[in-house]
Design an enzyme around this catalytic site. Structure first.
Site, short mmCIF file in Angstrom:
data_model
loop_
_atom_site.label_atom_id
_atom_site.label_comp_id
_atom_site.label_asym_id
_atom_site.label_seq_id
_atom_site.Cartn_x
_atom_site.Cartn_y
_atom_site.Cartn_z
N LEU A 183 -50.46 25.00 49.20
CA LEU A 183 -49.53 26.03 48.69
C LEU A 183 -48.09 25.51 48.59
O LEU A 183 -47.22 26.18 48.05
CB LEU A 183 -49.60 27.30 49.54
CG LEU A 183 -50.95 28.02 49.52
CD1 LEU A 183 -50.95 29.23 50.44
CD2 LEU A 183 -51.37 28.43 48.12
N ARG A 184 -47.85 24.33 49.16
CA ARG A 184 -46.60 23.57 48.95
C ARG A 184 -45.33 24.15 49.54
O ARG A 184 -44.26 23.56 49.37
CB ARG A 184 -46.35 23.34 47.44
CG ARG A 184 -47.49 22.68 46.67
CD ARG A 184 -47.86 21.34 47.23
NE ARG A 184 -48.72 20.58 46.30
CZ ARG A 184 -49.47 19.57 46.66
NH1 ARG A 184 -49.51 19.17 47.93
NH2 ARG A 184 -50.20 18.93 45.78
N ASP A 195 -54.53 16.55 56.24
CA ASP A 195 -54.98 16.36 54.86
C ASP A 195 -53.93 15.67 54.00
O ASP A 195 -52.74 15.95 54.10
CB ASP A 195 -55.39 17.67 54.20
CG ASP A 195 -56.04 17.41 52.85
OD1 ASP A 195 -57.10 16.78 52.84
OD2 ASP A 195 -55.46 17.78 51.82
N ASP A 233 -59.61 22.24 46.60
CA ASP A 233 -58.53 21.26 46.86
C ASP A 233 -57.41 21.48 45.83
O ASP A 233 -56.85 20.52 45.29
CB ASP A 233 -59.05 19.82 46.83
CG ASP A 233 -58.03 18.82 47.39
OD1 ASP A 233 -56.96 19.26 47.85
OD2 ASP A 233 -58.33 17.61 47.38
N HIS A 250 -48.91 19.94 41.21
CA HIS A 250 -47.72 19.09 41.11
C HIS A 250 -46.96 19.54 39.87
O HIS A 250 -47.49 20.29 39.04
CB HIS A 250 -48.13 17.62 40.96
CG HIS A 250 -48.81 17.05 42.17
ND1 HIS A 250 -48.16 16.83 43.36
CD2 HIS A 250 -50.10 16.67 42.38
CE1 HIS A 250 -49.01 16.31 44.24
NE2 HIS A 250 -50.20 16.23 43.67
O1 DOR Z 1 -55.71 14.87 45.20
C1 DOR Z 1 -55.20 15.16 46.27
N1 DOR Z 1 -54.05 15.84 46.37
N2 DOR Z 1 -55.81 14.78 47.39
C2 DOR Z 1 -55.25 14.90 48.58
O2 DOR Z 1 -55.85 14.51 49.53
C3 DOR Z 1 -53.91 15.47 48.72
C4 DOR Z 1 -53.60 16.35 47.61
C5 DOR Z 1 -52.14 16.70 47.53
O3 DOR Z 1 -51.56 17.13 48.52
O4 DOR Z 1 -51.57 16.61 46.43
#
Ligand code: DOR
Length: 425
Positions: free
Chosen positions: A62-63, A150, A303, A307
């Site tokens: 969720l950043r 993670d 997952d 970004h």
């Molecule tokens: O693709 C991924 N993005 N794998 C991860 O383990 C971390 C995640 C991220 O936090 O962007």
């Protein structure tokens, strides 16, 4: 507030039945045919759509706090609700990393203020997710679904042993991003294999995942800790988890929609295909399918890793790892796995709702009179095209853009409240 949800096909005790649902003050007050309430209830007619237990995602990013330009608790949980999710577990690669009671509280306060669905965070395993020193696991334990670093594997075996002993004593699972950095080539972009060779890209060896799972399972045997493997992508990991379960270890694992539906033959030079671990070979995909069918793979997690557009604009070689998933996971999997006759809808509900709810102690996983409403209403007949520009998530990168799929979420009730409602309802 009362809601009367009429003409549903309700998933109740592992079968579908035609019924109306009355929600009163957040709880499922009554379920049956021809329900009627006078006065102040809001009435919705769903004309035979399916009421499923709200989906539960044990692995989302969720950043916030720290990376609000990628996603916030508000946008991420609205995206979750739009995808039919009523509860998610959020990953700790944040700023500050939730590695103490104080840092975790910053995140909990934002969740309390902004979350549209239930959010249970993970606490970090190590300080700053740097692998050198244990986080204050004890202070965080009452508030977290488990402990995870993670985004990075815990490289030191001794550190992982200490973490497992602490997690065992606190009764929480270790949720492992398994990745042996010693087996990785710097600058990897895709799975090591044909595609990498043909396109001159550096490959990520499957061994970097399964070797660390193998190490961890030995530590689980030693410590007796509850253990969960994140985003399983290789056939070897499926085999290791299968054996560990047979042996009776308290082990579960998840895989992602992309590992079940794509292989490195499908890759395009687009940031929407770049994630860690990478999409692997057909053999790996088949092993994962076998795993979801025979129970080795317990659950499916997106997952969801948003970004910014710039960070995903560098194609396979130049984009950051991470794709979004919350708003398309169910229709992709329903279309490919259920309509594709690979697994039943019942099994998909187990994988995407009941199993993660049970494992991580989250609300939902079933529709039950007397309990809080955590319900996702899907029109399983409705076909549509996945269009990332419609996402409520701030992240847009997904390998599923443009897919024709079936199964549209019409409404999501999370913790008794309407968290998402399609414009057509
Ligand atoms: O693709 C991924 N993005 N794998 C991860 O383990 C971390 C995640 C991220 O936090 O962007």
């Amino acid at each position: 507030m009362k809601y009367l949800l009429k003409n549903l096909n309700v998933y109740y005790k592992n079968a579908f039945q035609r019924a109306d649902i009355l929600i009163d003050n957040g709880t499922v007050a009554a379920m049956g045919s021809g329900l009627f309430v006078g006065g102040d209830a809001a009435v919705f007619d769903f004309q035979g759509a399916c009421a499923l237990p709200g989906l539960v995602d044990p692995h989302v990013h969720l950043r916030e706090p720290g990376f609000e330009y990628k996603e916030t608790v508000r946008t991420g949980t609205l995206a979750a609700a739009r995808g039919g999710y009523t509860a998610v577990c959020s990953m700790p690669n944040l700023k500050p990393v939730p590695d103490s009671g104080e840092n975790l509280k910053k995140q909990l306060d934002i969740i309390e203020r902004d979350a549209a669905v239930t959010v249970r965070p993970y606490g970090a395993i190590t300080r700053g997710e740097r692998g050198g020193e244990l986080a204050d696991m004890e202070a965080m334990a009452p508030y977290v679904a488990g402990f995870s670093d993670d985004g990075r594997g815990v490289q030191s075996e001794d550190m992982m042993r200490l973490a497992m002993e602490a997690a065992r004593d606190l009764g929480r699972p270790i949720v492992a991003h398994a990745e042996d950095e010693g087996l990785l080539k710097k600058g990897w972009a895709v799975n090591s294999g044909e595609y990498a060779k043909a396109h001159g890209l550096i490959g990520n060896d499957p061994e970097s995942e399964w070797r660390q799972v193998e190490r961890d399972l030995e530590l689980v045997r030693e410590t007796g800790c509850k253990y969960h493997v994140c985003h399983v992508s290789t056939k070897e990991t499926v085999g290791l988890v299968r054996l560990a379960k047979f042996e009776g270890l308290d082990v579960t694992c998840e895989t992602g929609p992309h590992y079940l539906t794509l292989t490195d033959k499908d890759l395009r030079d687009d940031g929407g295909f770049r994630m860690n671990p990478p999409i692997r070979s057909e053999e790996d995909r088949e092993a994962l399918i076998e795993g979801i069918c025979d129970g080795t793979v317990d659950m499916i997690a997106t997952d969801h890793a948003p970004h910014s557009p710039e960070e995903k604009s560098g194609g396979l070689a130049g984009s950051l790892n991470g794709i979004v998933g919350l708003e398309c996971a169910f229709p992709v999997l329903y279309t490919k796995l259920v309509l594709g006759n690979i697994t039943s809808l019942q099994r998909l509900i187990e994988l995407m709702s009941s199993a993660p709810a049970r494992r991580f102690g989250l609300p939902g996983g079933r529709i039950e009179p007397g309990e809080m409403a955590n319900i996702a209403i899907f029109d399983l007949e409705r076909e549509f095209t996945i269009d990332p520009s419609e996402f409520l998530s701030m992240g847009r990168a997904t390998p599923f853009a443009g897919w024709r799929v079936r199964g549209k979420c019409l409404m999501t009730l999370a913790d008794g409240k309407i968290a998402w409602r399609d414009a057509d309802v």
